[in-house]
Motif scaffolding. Structure first.
Motif, PDB file in Angstrom:
ATOM      1  N   HIS A  71       6.729 -22.836  29.804  1.00  0.00           N
ATOM      2  CA  HIS A  71       5.562 -21.571  30.224  1.00  0.00           C
ATOM      3  C   HIS A  71       5.432 -20.431  29.804  1.00  0.00           C
ATOM      4  N   LEU A  72       6.807 -20.177  29.419  1.00  0.00           N
ATOM      5  CA  LEU A  72       6.408 -18.427  28.554  1.00  0.00           C
ATOM      6  C   LEU A  72       5.906 -18.819  27.486  1.00  0.00           C
ATOM      7  N   GLY A  73       6.308 -20.162  26.629  1.00  0.00           N
ATOM      8  CA  GLY A  73       6.209 -20.302  25.148  1.00  0.00           C
ATOM      9  C   GLY A  73       4.130 -19.997  25.333  1.00  0.00           C
ATOM     10  N   MET A  74       3.767 -20.889  26.186  1.00  0.00           N
ATOM     11  CA  MET A  74       2.521 -21.662  26.380  1.00  0.00           C
ATOM     12  C   MET A  74       1.765 -19.950  26.635  1.00  0.00           C
ATOM     13  N   LEU A  75       2.336 -18.495  27.071  1.00  0.00           N
ATOM     14  CA  LEU A  75       1.647 -18.087  27.595  1.00  0.00           C
ATOM     15  C   LEU A  75       1.793 -16.776  26.356  1.00  0.00           C
ATOM     16  N   VAL A  76       3.253 -16.456  24.960  1.00  0.00           N
ATOM     17  CA  VAL A  76       3.360 -15.866  24.183  1.00  0.00           C
ATOM     18  C   VAL A  76       3.238 -16.575  23.006  1.00  0.00           C
ATOM     19  N   SER A  77       3.082 -17.264  23.012  1.00  0.00           N
ATOM     20  CA  SER A  77       3.600 -17.776  21.412  1.00  0.00           C
ATOM     21  C   SER A  77       2.166 -17.865  20.646  1.00  0.00           C
ATOM     22  N   GLY A  78       1.784 -17.384  19.135  1.00  0.00           N
ATOM     23  CA  GLY A  78       0.357 -17.186  19.364  1.00  0.00           C
ATOM     24  C   GLY A  78       0.090 -16.370  19.283  1.00  0.00           C
ATOM     25  N   HIS A  79       0.140 -15.586  20.288  1.00  0.00           N
ATOM     26  CA  HIS A  79      -0.757 -14.757  20.891  1.00  0.00           C
ATOM     27  C   HIS A  79       0.166 -13.079  19.868  1.00  0.00           C
ATOM     28  N   LEU A  80      -1.116 -12.254  20.408  1.00  0.00           N
ATOM     29  CA  LEU A  80      -1.248 -11.435  20.009  1.00  0.00           C
ATOM     30  C   LEU A  80      -0.360 -10.019  20.989  1.00  0.00           C
ATOM     31  N   ILE A  81       0.436 -10.034  20.825  1.00  0.00           N
ATOM     32  CA  ILE A  81       1.190  -9.516  22.329  1.00  0.00           C
ATOM     33  C   ILE A  81       1.820  -7.696  22.277  1.00  0.00           C
ATOM     34  N   GLU A  82       1.296  -6.862  23.457  1.00  0.00           N
ATOM     35  CA  GLU A  82       2.061  -5.725  23.996  1.00  0.00           C
ATOM     36  C   GLU A  82       3.012  -5.088  24.942  1.00  0.00           C
ATOM     37  N   ILE A  83       3.808  -4.942  24.165  1.00  0.00           N
ATOM     38  CA  ILE A  83       5.539  -4.441  24.989  1.00  0.00           C
ATOM     39  C   ILE A  83       5.467  -2.722  24.758  1.00  0.00           C
ATOM     40  N   SER A  84       5.511  -2.583  26.373  1.00  0.00           N
ATOM     41  CA  SER A  84       5.348  -1.290  26.865  1.00  0.00           C
ATOM     42  C   SER A  84       6.520  -1.212  28.184  1.00  0.00           C
ATOM     43  N   ASN A  85       7.120   0.285  28.444  1.00  0.00           N
ATOM     44  CA  ASN A  85       8.074  -0.028  29.008  1.00  0.00           C
ATOM     45  C   ASN A  85       9.357   0.137  28.739  1.00  0.00           C
ATOM     46  N   LEU A  86       9.717   0.312  27.015  1.00  0.00           N
ATOM     47  CA  LEU A  86      10.462  -0.652  26.934  1.00  0.00           C
ATOM     48  C   LEU A  86      11.951   0.629  27.153  1.00  0.00           C
ATOM     49  N   HIS A  87      13.109  -0.280  27.102  1.00  0.00           N
ATOM     50  CA  HIS A  87      15.038   0.308  27.756  1.00  0.00           C
ATOM     51  C   HIS A  87      14.947  -0.715  26.547  1.00  0.00           C
ATOM     52  N   GLN A  88      16.006  -0.190  26.322  1.00  0.00           N
ATOM     53  CA  GLN A  88      17.581  -1.183  25.324  1.00  0.00           C
ATOM     54  C   GLN A  88      18.531  -1.363  26.196  1.00  0.00           C
ATOM     55  N   GLY A  89      18.707  -2.155  26.307  1.00  0.00           N
ATOM     56  CA  GLY A  89      20.344  -3.056  27.128  1.00  0.00           C
ATOM     57  C   GLY A  89      21.438  -2.738  26.419  1.00  0.00           C
ATOM     58  N   ASN A  90      22.640  -3.308  27.009  1.00  0.00           N
ATOM     59  CA  ASN A  90      23.956  -2.786  26.169  1.00  0.00           C
ATOM     60  C   ASN A  90      24.231  -3.866  24.710  1.00  0.00           C
ATOM     61  N   ASP A  91      23.218  -4.706  25.455  1.00  0.00           N
ATOM     62  CA  ASP A  91      23.761  -5.918  24.095  1.00  0.00           C
ATOM     63  C   ASP A  91      22.841  -5.999  22.942  1.00  0.00           C
ATOM     64  N   ASN A  92      21.800  -4.851  22.918  1.00  0.00           N
ATOM     65  CA  ASN A  92      20.602  -4.474  22.043  1.00  0.00           C
ATOM     66  C   ASN A  92      19.013  -5.518  22.464  1.00  0.00           C
ATOM     67  N   THR A  93      19.235  -6.444  23.330  1.00  0.00           N
ATOM     68  CA  THR A  93      17.994  -6.803  23.901  1.00  0.00           C
ATOM     69  C   THR A  93      17.142  -5.755  24.942  1.00  0.00           C
ATOM     70  N   ILE A  94      16.091  -5.700  24.838  1.00  0.00           N
ATOM     71  CA  ILE A  94      15.160  -4.190  24.577  1.00  0.00           C
ATOM     72  C   ILE A  94      13.925  -5.270  26.053  1.00  0.00           C
ATOM     73  N   THR A  95      14.277  -4.711  27.325  1.00  0.00           N
ATOM     74  CA  THR A  95      13.490  -4.654  28.914  1.00  0.00           C
ATOM     75  C   THR A  95      12.331  -4.394  28.175  1.00  0.00           C
ATOM     76  N   GLY A  96      11.322  -4.919  28.585  1.00  0.00           N
ATOM     77  CA  GLY A  96       9.682  -4.247  28.657  1.00  0.00           C
ATOM     78  C   GLY A  96       9.228  -5.185  28.971  1.00  0.00           C
ATOM     79  N   LYS A  97       7.683  -4.156  29.817  1.00  0.00           N
ATOM     80  CA  LYS A  97       6.714  -4.973  30.109  1.00  0.00           C
ATOM     81  C   LYS A  97       5.749  -5.882  29.178  1.00  0.00           C
ATOM     82  N   VAL A  98       5.796  -7.343  29.232  1.00  0.00           N
ATOM     83  CA  VAL A  98       4.688  -7.428  28.157  1.00  0.00           C
ATOM     84  C   VAL A  98       3.435  -8.284  29.069  1.00  0.00           C
TER      85      VAL A  98
END
Length: 151
Positions: A71-98
């Motif tokens: 389902h997530l793939g259907m929502l984000v794959s192939g689309h120009l998406i925006e990510i805001s409210n970015l926060h970096q976690g301890n594992d270098n993963t960035i959490t944000g509003k997509v």
């Protein structure tokens, strides 16, 4: 060899530079990892691991985790998406509003019943309430993860 080393250094430095930006970045999902994580590129050859803000999907090893990933793939794959409210976690993963086309992807995952809300990192009370309402509606309709659970 030099190019590989440069990409490695950029992938370690740039997430720090991006974290904390509120204006957002745009780009493309290049690989969905689970129902709440994917790889993202803003087009500058850097690749970032992104976690959807405010939700947690079932483990990808489960049937519903696979459904959430699709389902997530259907929502984000192939689309120009925006990510805001970015926060970096301890594992270098960035959490944000997509978002895609103004639509909040975390909210759509909640409405489908393929994630649960974890709104601790969301600062907006109205957004927290939206997430809680979306989860309640999915639970009331017995969608996704709520099909077999007792209400």
């Amino acid at each position: 060899m030099k190019r590989i080393l440069t990409l490695l250094v950029l992938s370690m430095i740039l997430p720090s530079a991006l974290a904390g930006q509120n204006q957002g970045i745009t780009g493309y999902s290049i690989k969905v990892l689970s129902g709440d994580r994917f790889l993202f590129t803003p087009g500058d050859k850097a690749i970032y691991r992104i976690k959807l803000q405010g939700v947690q999907a079932p483990p990808v090893s489960s049937y519903l985790g696979q459904a959430a990933k699709r389902h997530l793939g259907m929502l984000v794959s192939g689309h120009l998406i925006e990510i805001s409210n970015l926060h970096q976690g301890n594992d270098n993963t960035i959490t944000g509003k997509v978002t895609y086309g103004g639509s909040d992807i975390s909210l759509r995952m909640l409405k489908a019943g393929l994630a649960v809300e974890t709104t601790a990192e969301i600062r907006s009370p109205s957004e927290v309430q939206q997430y809680k309402n979306a989860q309640k509606q999915a639970r009331d309709r017995q969608l996704g993860i709520w099909k077999e659970r007792i209400r």
